[in-house]
Write an enzyme that holds these catalytic residues in place. Sequence first.
Site, PDB file in Angstrom:
ATOM      1  N   GLU A  55       3.067 -24.888 -21.302  1.00  0.00           N
ATOM      2  CA  GLU A  55       3.033 -24.735 -22.629  1.00  0.00           C
ATOM      3  C   GLU A  55       1.727 -25.510 -23.137  1.00  0.00           C
ATOM      4  O   GLU A  55       1.559 -26.715 -23.116  1.00  0.00           O
ATOM      5  CB  GLU A  55       4.137 -25.357 -23.258  1.00  0.00           C
TER       6      GLU A  55
ATOM      7  N   LYS B 295       7.303 -38.294 -17.673  1.00  0.00           N
ATOM      8  CA  LYS B 295       6.224 -38.932 -17.832  1.00  0.00           C
ATOM      9  C   LYS B 295       5.585 -38.755 -19.529  1.00  0.00           C
ATOM     10  O   LYS B 295       5.004 -37.393 -19.835  1.00  0.00           O
ATOM     11  CB  LYS B 295       4.945 -38.437 -17.174  1.00  0.00           C
TER      12      LYS B 295
ATOM     13  N   CYS C  80       1.083 -27.087 -31.704  1.00  0.00           N
ATOM     14  CA  CYS C  80       0.578 -26.028 -31.018  1.00  0.00           C
ATOM     15  C   CYS C  80       0.698 -24.878 -31.795  1.00  0.00           C
ATOM     16  O   CYS C  80      -0.246 -23.723 -31.509  1.00  0.00           O
ATOM     17  CB  CYS C  80       1.340 -26.209 -29.474  1.00  0.00           C
TER      18      CYS C  80
ATOM     19  N   GLU D 233      -9.547 -25.019 -30.277  1.00  0.00           N
ATOM     20  CA  GLU D 233      -8.379 -25.618 -30.895  1.00  0.00           C
ATOM     21  C   GLU D 233      -9.012 -27.124 -31.198  1.00  0.00           C
ATOM     22  O   GLU D 233      -9.215 -27.999 -30.747  1.00  0.00           O
ATOM     23  CB  GLU D 233      -7.267 -26.006 -29.572  1.00  0.00           C
TER      24      GLU D 233
END
Length: 508
Positions: free
Chosen positions: A269, A194, A303, A402
């Site tokens: 993750e 997906k 990331c 973030e």
Amino acid sequence: MAQQSDFHDNQQRAGDYLKRFATTVTGHYIGGSWVPTDGAASFDNLSPANNQSLGAVVAGTEADVDAACQAAEDAFGEWAAMPGQARKKLLNHFADLIEARADEIALVESSDCGQAIRYMKQAAIRGAANFRFFADKAPEARNGQSLMQPEHTNLTIRSPIGPVGVITPWNTPFMLATWKIAPALAAGCTIVHKPAELSPLSATLLAEISEEAGIPPGVWNMVHGFGETVGKRLSEHPAIKAVSLVGETSTGSHIMRQGADTLKRIHLELGGKNPIIVFDDADFDRALDAAVFMLYSLNGQRCTSSSRLLIQSGIRDKFLSALKERVANLKVGHPLDPASEVGPLVHKEHFEKVMGYMEAARDGGATIAVGGNRITSMGNGNYVEPTLFVDADNTMRVAREEIFGPVLTAISFDTEEQAIAIANDTEYGLAGYIWTGDTGRAMRMAHAVEAGMLWINSENNRNLPSPFGGFKMSGIGRDGGDYSFEFYMETKNVCIAHDTHSVPVIGR
Ligand code: NAD
């Protein structure tokens, strides 16, 4: 002049590759067939460079996911039973086909997610390398250990866990998808992929390559659509034995909840707020290069980006002054322009989120030393000035959340103990970068900083056998080498007696 013509060529070739996405609705690949899109609900996939539509993409339904999971379940037995050598051959062929379409992959990816073409040229190469690495490991994936006892021998055997769901984000979609899917296939799992709704095109190319490579029908399935529908159903589906997600921390929590009833194995993750810690005795120029590269390349949408600069007070002024100059000098431009170092952000909404942090920085008491504004000279694209916040402390939102944009927050410290305290004062724990000329200190820091990956005197350098993943709210599990197989495979222990021990006797 040469670069201008390269830009023009890139635009032309990208236009050719993208034409098909503009003229037909991009659909799902299920059970070895492209699912007809007539009458299906769809959504517009927007270009980060101008917010014009690159074409319509089908918005998958629960029924689509169910069909894909059924196909993955039906194909599992035969695929799992295929000898490792045969899988190795197929997956190496897959890598050849990725390389053959590298130009198309790079140009489509760059146009779709806004990352500068200079970095996306690597995407296909890295994707092919991921396939080759795991292809070569396929023949030994089932191998386990031999564990001796005086009167028994234990053998461990690994077998693929079953059909798995792979849910990927928009920031480097091609590379991340290959990173997750290659070990799953090498292990003998079938997959339902997906991709992120904000950058769906390279997932379509990957599914095409799987067909071209001769991956049997049902082994590779791909369903487009939104997380709340397609992703949710996939992580709930009883046929799916494990879900591997790369995405935001909050999405990781959703997936844990959604997968709870079927007791899914989960690999997450997630996000990060990674420190780059530069000590007075660091190699100044190399540390500066790394600080700039690890935040502003890939538009800060990475990331492992080093989004908090912890700078020791002895070199603070000199380092920040050099940094300001470099950040102000970064070339922001169209993603297909080879000269561009920073491109537009993936989507309007993400752009608004990043711009919100300019306000948050001012409100929190930080100083915007460079940038802070939208770039309006480039039309309607999601272009943000590369930005540097100074005079910040670790309590500010810009130091804690973030941002996932070309925005760096600099915080100063005096001692090693302070650096450790600031580095660890975060809910995240993905990566850290330490710059020092003192090996003992580097090792003390490597032990003390709470993160899954520490780089000493280096930018992010990926070694495929090494573990990749985070502590704390940055995730659960590790990718890479055998770590990936541990996730995608079940381990069985077989205990064999040497016929020398006495079996306990009862009821005689
Ligand atoms: P996101 O979490 O919004 O989306 C990731 C994927 O999850 C998408 O395909 C999305 O459709 C799907 N999704 C969303 N809600 C879902 C739900 N309820 N159930 C199932 N699936 C759902 O993340 P993003 O914005 O696409 O990507 C950026 C994030 O990814 C950042 O936080 C970044 O740090 C993280 N990331 C982490 C790594 C890593 O290795 N740790 C690598 C790259 C990106």
